[in-house]
Design an enzyme around this catalytic site. Structure first.
Site, PDB file in Angstrom:
ATOM      1  N   LEU A 667       0.846  -1.186   0.000  1.00  0.00           N
ATOM      2  CA  LEU A 667       0.000   0.000   0.000  1.00  0.00           C
ATOM      3  C   LEU A 667       0.884   1.239   0.000  1.00  0.00           C
ATOM      4  O   LEU A 667       1.861   1.320   0.754  1.00  0.00           O
ATOM      5  CB  LEU A 667      -0.910  -0.003   1.229  1.00  0.00           C
ATOM      6  N   ARG A 671       4.274   8.565  -2.329  1.00  0.00           N
ATOM      7  CA  ARG A 671       5.677   8.509  -1.922  1.00  0.00           C
ATOM      8  C   ARG A 671       6.424   7.716  -2.995  1.00  0.00           C
ATOM      9  O   ARG A 671       6.809   6.565  -2.782  1.00  0.00           O
ATOM     10  CB  ARG A 671       5.829   7.864  -0.544  1.00  0.00           C
ATOM     11  N   ASP A 743       4.452  -2.547   4.072  1.00  0.00           N
ATOM     12  CA  ASP A 743       4.412  -1.103   3.868  1.00  0.00           C
ATOM     13  C   ASP A 743       5.440  -0.696   2.827  1.00  0.00           C
ATOM     14  O   ASP A 743       6.442  -1.388   2.612  1.00  0.00           O
ATOM     15  CB  ASP A 743       4.688  -0.366   5.174  1.00  0.00           C
ATOM     16  N   ASP A 744       5.207   0.476   2.226  1.00  0.00           N
ATOM     17  CA  ASP A 744       6.151   0.921   1.207  1.00  0.00           C
ATOM     18  C   ASP A 744       7.463   1.425   1.804  1.00  0.00           C
ATOM     19  O   ASP A 744       8.418   1.684   1.065  1.00  0.00           O
ATOM     20  CB  ASP A 744       5.521   2.016   0.335  1.00  0.00           C
ATOM     21  N   ASP A 745       7.520   1.578   3.128  1.00  0.00           N
ATOM     22  CA  ASP A 745       8.767   1.999   3.758  1.00  0.00           C
ATOM     23  C   ASP A 745       9.391   0.889   4.592  1.00  0.00           C
ATOM     24  O   ASP A 745      10.310   1.135   5.368  1.00  0.00           O
ATOM     25  CB  ASP A 745       8.545   3.238   4.626  1.00  0.00           C
ATOM     26  N   GLU A 831      -6.260  -0.641  10.735  1.00  0.00           N
ATOM     27  CA  GLU A 831      -6.624  -1.780   9.890  1.00  0.00           C
ATOM     28  C   GLU A 831      -5.835  -3.023  10.280  1.00  0.00           C
ATOM     29  O   GLU A 831      -6.337  -4.158  10.167  1.00  0.00           O
ATOM     30  CB  GLU A 831      -6.398  -1.438   8.418  1.00  0.00           C
ATOM     31  N   ASP A 832      -4.607  -2.868  10.775  1.00  0.00           N
ATOM     32  CA  ASP A 832      -3.826  -4.020  11.202  1.00  0.00           C
ATOM     33  C   ASP A 832      -4.385  -4.620  12.477  1.00  0.00           C
ATOM     34  O   ASP A 832      -4.405  -5.851  12.646  1.00  0.00           O
ATOM     35  CB  ASP A 832      -2.362  -3.617  11.389  1.00  0.00           C
TER      36      ASP A 832
END
Length: 918
Positions: A667, A671, A743-745, A831-832
């Site tokens: 998601l 970024r 995650d994207d990071d 959400e997690d």
């Protein structure tokens, strides 16, 4: 003259002779100079060199290249020697190359001969393979012939059907149901009659008609084409009472039924549905010959009910309103104010029961005649328990206000529904006394009591073993209801006191599940009725839809490099690695056979007490992935079509699955640089099938953005709105069972991801991930808290880097209460936590944390949402809200953590004591 003439001649001849002599002398001198002078000079010079000695030679040849010692010719000599040397080297190289060319020509000729030979061998091998494949196909055809979907042959429109049974009371599925209209591959099409197409349709209760119409629209089985229908449904009640229009007589009702356009003389494959909204409901199908049409209603007399054919259904309490989960009391504490309660009134024999003395013992009673009505003994016994004050109980056998109308010998409901619910909310058990008339096997009044008890978490205690509860042929009611024969009324108090708290909570959770899934709304009731018929005739359920992935076009850039730090396994030896092209998980092919193969297990096994989703055939529309086998023993598939997507959860452990891959779902929100770096880190990752990037921003990616080429598909999915719930949508682009939500990071090494995937393959029903969190009880504020500190135990694994089965994506998106997803959208958070609640609620197991090298977060990445001060306050609120929706805290603590046998974790010095290595 003559003399003069002769003189003249003599004078003129002398000069000619002189000229000739001069020419001769000149020629001789030239010859001498040209011939003898060089010889004389050479001789002279040679004599000089020899007289001067060898060291003083000037013109003679000098030994050892002495000529080059002269200064004016040294440069020319060096050039000559260099050219000579190069010429020699070039000649040697030319000869060497000529030899190499000759050798290569020989090898080329040999290779040509080898290629010709290999072509011959390959042709022979192809012939052998072709013959072997042909032989294999012939062998398989003998044992496993190729199957194709059968051609559906529908009977004629006016087909009269099978000969009717001798008595309509003998109707069973095999005698009164036409299976020819319902092939396994039909998809179970259902045609619902319009209530305005038959005479009594105008008399139906408007709320019932409206709720029924709303349920029809939401069903995937309903069809508008009656010619292909498998089942025909007719709504026959509840009739709206009106003094001006009395109900039709049984004879008139039979005529109206036979006049239905698709009744076909005997009404086979028809289902007459009567939905009750009152405790005293009209049983106007009593003494009405329904032919081969089945009946589904809440009230049945014994001679009216056809076991295995007719259906006892639940009443329609919430006709149009949805139940409010926040008003439902929590499931804990286990024990409430009252041990059991009962409020009701029965006109028959009530006066004598209140006046008589406490009942005699059963031993004394058996010596005489058995009691005519056990209800009298029940009244006396319950009053005695109440008067003993051993436990706080509430029994009232007379209503303070006028009791609700009821059938004869049935206990009438007292007061309004809200008043009854307030009493049941403080009751551990709720007594449901079956009618005194044993011929009344099912009544709407008892079903109302059962519904209200399950709604507020009071465990029903049904007195009377002759009663038939809703869908009794498919639901194992013993896991949510205590069934006690009336003769054991004197032992009831002992029985209820002996039940442990664990069993009480398990029964309460199971009852909550049954109420939510099968009884709470009109949609659930209608879906349950269809599912009951569908399962009885062994047709698999229709698969739930997948979320279509609307891809965003993107340009692939240069081939991504492999970060040595990310790809290096370091000191972790993971064994052999699968390096194969992307392939989807095997399709589940038992969808058409499980209803027949597991018919005993499915018909006799209700859902476990802690499952949100049952192992019963009473499935409304559910996913085509897999379902649980009841009490956590495994999973089974659900769904229809030509196969679901995925194998059973526990069909094989990870070490025994020969081939499997996973899909990364990432998601992101505006970024791009961080996203590109994360995608590049996935280059060369084993087991990876594809990457699905959920683009959560309404702004599309930059046109000049170059996406890394990691050698695998990268699918960029466009979302309708910015929602964290999009992370868990069951995208159709995900073709594997395993999903790595990241995650994207996130910054994970390849060896960490590989190890987590292999752990998940051995625990496929759990969340397996890296960052662990836990919940805690705040004594001061009497609420739950979210905690992210390092601890010796955990109860959640964040889905920012975690594996889970795609099955949970279906449940999260389509089955989990909508209130939870709304909370996630409101806070853009939690959400997690919601996913952890869901999985723990279903499995009653904690997640599994695997070890990471403390590199989960990306150093230098832009600010994340979790850095906001309000982040933790929102997560506190989320946990407490989710507990209200579920009715209890489903999260479980664990100190278990999975490490590789050879994994050497680098731990902070002050945190080493908090971990147990397993």
């Amino acid at each position: 003259p003559t003399g003069r003439s002769g003189g003249i001649v003599g004078n003129s001849g002398q000069p000619w002779v002189l000229r000739r002599v001069r020419l001769t002398w000149l020629s001789f001198m030239l010859f001498f100079i040209l011939v003898f002078f060089p010889l004389i000079a050479h001789y002279y010079l040679t004599t000089i060199d020899e007289a001067g000695g060898p060291d003083k030679r000037i013109f003679g040849p000098r030994p050892g290249g002495e000529l080059c010692e002269a200064k004016h010719v040294q440069d020319l000599c060096r050039i000559r020697e260099s050219v000579s040397e190069e010429l020699l080297q070039l000649e040697a190289k030319r000869q060497e190359l000529n030899g190499e060319i000759a050798r290569l020509n020989l090898r080329i000729e040999a290779c040509k001969r080898s290629i010709d030979s290999a072509k011959q061998d390959l042709l022979q091998l192809k012939n052998v393979i072709s013959q072997t494949e042909h032989s294999y196909k012939e062998l398989m055809a003998q044992n496993q012939p190729k199957l194709s979907l059968p051609v559906r042959l529908l009977p004629d429109k006016d087909d009269p059907g099978y000969p009717p049974p001798k008595s309509v009371q003998n109707c069973r599925l095999h005698t009164c149901f036409d299976y020819a209209r319902c092939p396994l591959t039909s998809g179970f099409p259902v045609y619902v009659y319009d209530t305005g197409s038959y005479p009594w349709g105008e008399k139906l209760d408007p709320l019932v008609k409206q709720a029924f119409a709303s349920s029809i629209k939401s069903s995937v089985y309903v069809t508008d084409n009656p010619n292909i229908a498998c089942l025909y449904i007719v709504l026959v009640g509840e009739i709206h009472e009106s003094p001006s229009s009395p109900p039709a007589s049984p004879l008139d009702l039979e005529k109206q039924l036979k006049a239905l356009p698709y009744w076909r003389l005997d009404g086979h494959n028809h289902l007459l549905v009567h939905l009750s909204r009152k405790s005293l409901t009209q049983n106007f199908l009593y003494n009405v010959s329904t032919g081969r049409a089945a009946v589904a209603q809440s009230t049945f007399f014994e001679h009216q009910f056809r076991e295995g054919f007719d259906m006892v259904v639940s009443p329609l309490v919430h006709a149009l309103s949805e139940p409010n989960f926040l008003e439902v009391p929590p499931q804990v504490p286990v024990k409430r104010k009252y041990l059991f309660t009962f409020q009701g009134e029965k006109v028959e024999s009530l006066r004598s029961s209140l006046l008589e003395a406490p009942p005699q013992s059963f031993e004394e009673e058996m010596e005489g005649d058995p009691p005519a009505d056990y209800d009298d003994r029940i009244i006396g016994t319950l009053k005695a328990v109440q008067d003993s004050h051993l436990d706080q109980v509430l029994v009232e056998f007379t209503c303070k206000n006028q009791p609700k109308p009821s059938l004869p010998t049935e206990w009438a409901l007292c007061g309004e529904r809200e008043d009854r619910l307030e009493v049941l909310k403080v009751s551990t058990f709720a007594l449901v006394i079956s009618p005194g008339d044993v011929q009344l096997v099912a009544s709407a009044g008892c079903s109302m009591r059962l519904f209200e008890a399950l709604e507020v978490g009071a465990i029903p205690v049904v007195l009377g073993d002759h009663s038939k509860l809703p869908y009794h042929h498919l639901i194992r009611w013993s896991e949510a209801v205590i069934m006690v024969p009336k003769p054991r009324i004197t032992e009831l108090h002992f029985l209820l006191r002996s039940i442990s708290d664990n069993d009480l909570l398990a029964m309460r959770r199971q009852g909550r599940f049954l109420w939510e899934t099968y009884f709470s709304t009109s949609e659930s009731i209608f879906s349950t009725i269809l599912a009951s018929v569908r399962t009885s005739i062994q047709i698999p359920a229709a698969p739930i839809r997948e979320e279509p992935a609307q891809e965003i076009p993107h340009k692939a850039g240069k081939l991504a490099g492999t970060d040595a730090n990310m790809a290096d396994n370091g000191d972790l030896d993971l064994g052999p690695v699968e390096v194969e092209p992307p392939y989807a998980s095997p399709r589940f092919l038992r969808n058409f056979t499980y209803t027949a193969a597991d018919v005993y297990r499915t018909w006799n096994r209700a859902p476990g007490p802690f499952h949100l989703f049952p192992h019963t055939p009473l499935d409304p529309v559910l996913p085509s992935e897999a379902k649980f086998l009841g009490s956590g023993t495994g999973f089974r598939p659900i769904g229809g079509g030509s196969g679901g997507s995925g194998k059973e959860f526990q069909a094989a452990l990870g070490g025994n699955v020969p081939r499997e891959q996973f899909t990364v779902v990432m998601l992101t929100y505006e970024r791009e640089e961080v996203l590109m770096n994360s995608l590049e880190r996935l280059n060369g990752l084993p087991y990876l099938n594809k990457v699905v990037v959920v683009w959560n921003s309404p702004k599309p990616p930059s046109d000049d953005l170059l996406w890394p080429d990691i050698g695998l598909p990268i699918v960029v999915v466009h979302t309708e709105k910015n929602s964290l719930n999009n992370r868990f949508l069951p995208w159709d682009a995900v073709e594997t069972e395993a999903i790595l939500s990241i995650d994207d990071d996130a910054h994970l090494r390849h060896d960490e991801i590989m190890f987590g995937f292999r752990v998940w393959r051995e625990a496929r029903d759990r969340i397996v991930g890296f960052p662990g969190r836990f919940h805690a009880w705040d004594v001061n504020h009497q609420s739950w808290l979210y905690n992210s500190n390092y601890s010796c135990e955990l109860s959640m694994v964040l889905t920012g880097a975690a594996f889970f089965h795609k099955y949970y994506a279906y449940l999260y998106s389509y089955v989990m209460p909508q209130a939870i997803r709304d909370m996630v959208d409101e806070y853009i958070n939690c959400e997690d936590i919601a996913m952890n609640f869901l999985v723990s609620h279903i499995t009653r197991k904690p997640p599994i944390k695997v070890t990471s090298r403390w590199t989960f977060r990306c150093p230098g990445c832009p600010q994340a949402l979790s850095h906001d001060d309000s982040h933790f306050h929102e997560r506190h609120k989320c946990i407490n809200f989710f507990v209200k929706v579920y009715g209890y805290m489903p999260l479980l603590y664990t100190q278990f953590r999975v490490d590789s046998v050879l994994f050497k974790t680098r731990l902070p010095h002050d945190k080493t004591k908090c971990f147990k290595f397993i």
